[in-house]
Design a protein around this motif. Sequence first.
Motif, PDB file in Angstrom:
ATOM      1  N   PRO A   1      -5.836  -6.254 -18.750  1.00 58.01           N
ATOM      2  CA  PRO A   1      -7.019  -5.827 -19.505  1.00 58.01           C
ATOM      3  C   PRO A   1      -7.295  -4.338 -19.324  1.00 58.01           C
ATOM      4  O   PRO A   1      -7.034  -3.759 -18.273  1.00 58.01           O
ATOM      5  CB  PRO A   1      -8.146  -6.668 -18.894  1.00 58.01           C
ATOM      6  N   LEU A   2      -7.835  -3.730 -20.366  1.00 60.04           N
ATOM      7  CA  LEU A   2      -8.202  -2.315 -20.351  1.00 60.04           C
ATOM      8  C   LEU A   2      -9.719  -2.167 -20.393  1.00 60.04           C
ATOM      9  O   LEU A   2     -10.422  -3.040 -20.909  1.00 60.04           O
ATOM     10  CB  LEU A   2      -7.622  -1.582 -21.567  1.00 60.04           C
ATOM     11  N   LEU A   3     -10.185  -1.041 -19.892  1.00 56.19           N
ATOM     12  CA  LEU A   3     -11.570  -0.635 -20.072  1.00 56.19           C
ATOM     13  C   LEU A   3     -11.611   0.311 -21.263  1.00 56.19           C
ATOM     14  O   LEU A   3     -10.957   1.353 -21.261  1.00 56.19           O
ATOM     15  CB  LEU A   3     -12.080   0.086 -18.816  1.00 56.19           C
ATOM     16  N   ARG A   4     -12.357  -0.083 -22.296  1.00 56.16           N
ATOM     17  CA  ARG A   4     -12.491   0.768 -23.485  1.00 56.16           C
ATOM     18  C   ARG A   4     -13.800   1.535 -23.383  1.00 56.16           C
ATOM     19  O   ARG A   4     -14.860   0.961 -23.123  1.00 56.16           O
ATOM     20  CB  ARG A   4     -12.481  -0.090 -24.750  1.00 56.16           C
ATOM     21  N   LEU A   5     -13.730   2.847 -23.556  1.00 49.81           N
ATOM     22  CA  LEU A   5     -14.904   3.712 -23.503  1.00 49.81           C
ATOM     23  C   LEU A   5     -15.138   4.253 -24.913  1.00 49.81           C
ATOM     24  O   LEU A   5     -14.388   5.097 -25.401  1.00 49.81           O
ATOM     25  CB  LEU A   5     -14.671   4.853 -22.511  1.00 49.81           C
ATOM     26  N   HIS A   6     -16.154   3.714 -25.568  1.00 53.10           N
ATOM     27  CA  HIS A   6     -16.411   4.047 -26.969  1.00 53.10           C
ATOM     28  C   HIS A   6     -17.483   5.127 -27.054  1.00 53.10           C
ATOM     29  O   HIS A   6     -18.584   4.968 -26.521  1.00 53.10           O
ATOM     30  CB  HIS A   6     -16.867   2.791 -27.715  1.00 53.10           C
ATOM     31  N   LYS A   7     -17.164   6.233 -27.707  1.00 52.93           N
ATOM     32  CA  LYS A   7     -18.082   7.369 -27.752  1.00 52.93           C
ATOM     33  C   LYS A   7     -19.311   7.046 -28.596  1.00 52.93           C
ATOM     34  O   LYS A   7     -19.209   6.720 -29.779  1.00 52.93           O
ATOM     35  CB  LYS A   7     -17.392   8.618 -28.312  1.00 52.93           C
ATOM     36  N   ALA A   8     -20.495   7.136 -27.964  1.00 50.00           N
ATOM     37  CA  ALA A   8     -21.748   6.947 -28.684  1.00 50.00           C
ATOM     38  C   ALA A   8     -22.209   8.267 -29.286  1.00 50.00           C
ATOM     39  O   ALA A   8     -22.735   8.315 -30.395  1.00 50.00           O
ATOM     40  CB  ALA A   8     -22.820   6.396 -27.746  1.00 50.00           C
ATOM     41  N   ARG A   9     -22.024   9.333 -28.529  1.00 50.75           N
ATOM     42  CA  ARG A   9     -22.261  10.706 -28.964  1.00 50.75           C
ATOM     43  C   ARG A   9     -21.527  11.590 -27.972  1.00 50.75           C
ATOM     44  O   ARG A   9     -21.065  11.095 -26.944  1.00 50.75           O
ATOM     45  CB  ARG A   9     -23.764  11.017 -29.049  1.00 50.75           C
TER      46      ARG A   9
END
Length: 293
Positions: free
Chosen positions: A107-115
Amino acid sequence: MDDEVLHREVIAAAVIARAEELGGFVPVDELADFPLPDGSRRRLVDPGGGGIWNPREFVATLSIVTSPDGPYADREIEGGLYQYSYQKGPEGGKNLKLRAARERGLPLLRLHKARPSFYVPIYPVYVVDDNPITREFTLSLDEVLRVVHGAAVSPIEKAYAERLVQQRVHQPAFRARVLLAYRSQCTVCTLKHPDLLDAAHIVEDKHEAGVPEVSNGLSLCKLHHAAYDRRLVGISPDYRVHVNADLLEEVNGPMLRHGLQEMHGRVIDVPTARSERPDRQRLSLRYDEFLAG
């Protein structure tokens, strides 16, 4: 391998807990030197600003960054899947460890840009396909959806996938953007506890004008969100709070008096950036519903 999976679980749990403390997001400077429960610290993002982070001691990629306005053609596709471009550069490179994540089912940790400089953590995410022709990986949000891109998806699976993407990607990202814009406080009462704040839609998302933009959102505490949804509180296009007339006359303890009745006539706090302030036309639509209710 079991130790690496456990290490990933510990890291992801710590990042998600931190995000919950702050309002659904983590600043990039914290991700660059993140404290773990055992007292150690670990970098969770690529120091060069790339989207793939491969710690030397890990056999596969630990985290990836996704961005709605990034330089790559990354995108959501049907079935709750996400197309993620290879990192540019020579053949192989950082993509090799992302390929290893698929081969080993890690499994990966996904870091989704909010701003800019703020990310919403999503875990677990799996690499389910690798296309060297288009130079793209296919990612899935959970094990149930571990299907190769292009396989037939039933209507039930499609509905499940859409709900999963909404719950794990879109809603958290919307909340993070709204709370960041409102400086993590309730726009009505200025309560500053992120765990007691919601991102409320002005116009509901099922409406054609209900787009997930900050200008269609309000940062509200749990009390004022519930009152807003039930048409007990309205906000007019001039940014003024209005409390239901019957509620103003009711006598029912200090919470009603201080939490709701005293908010009547108050002007809400709005974001500093004009583009993020509540859209007056949407407020008008919602305010008409409050008056009718």
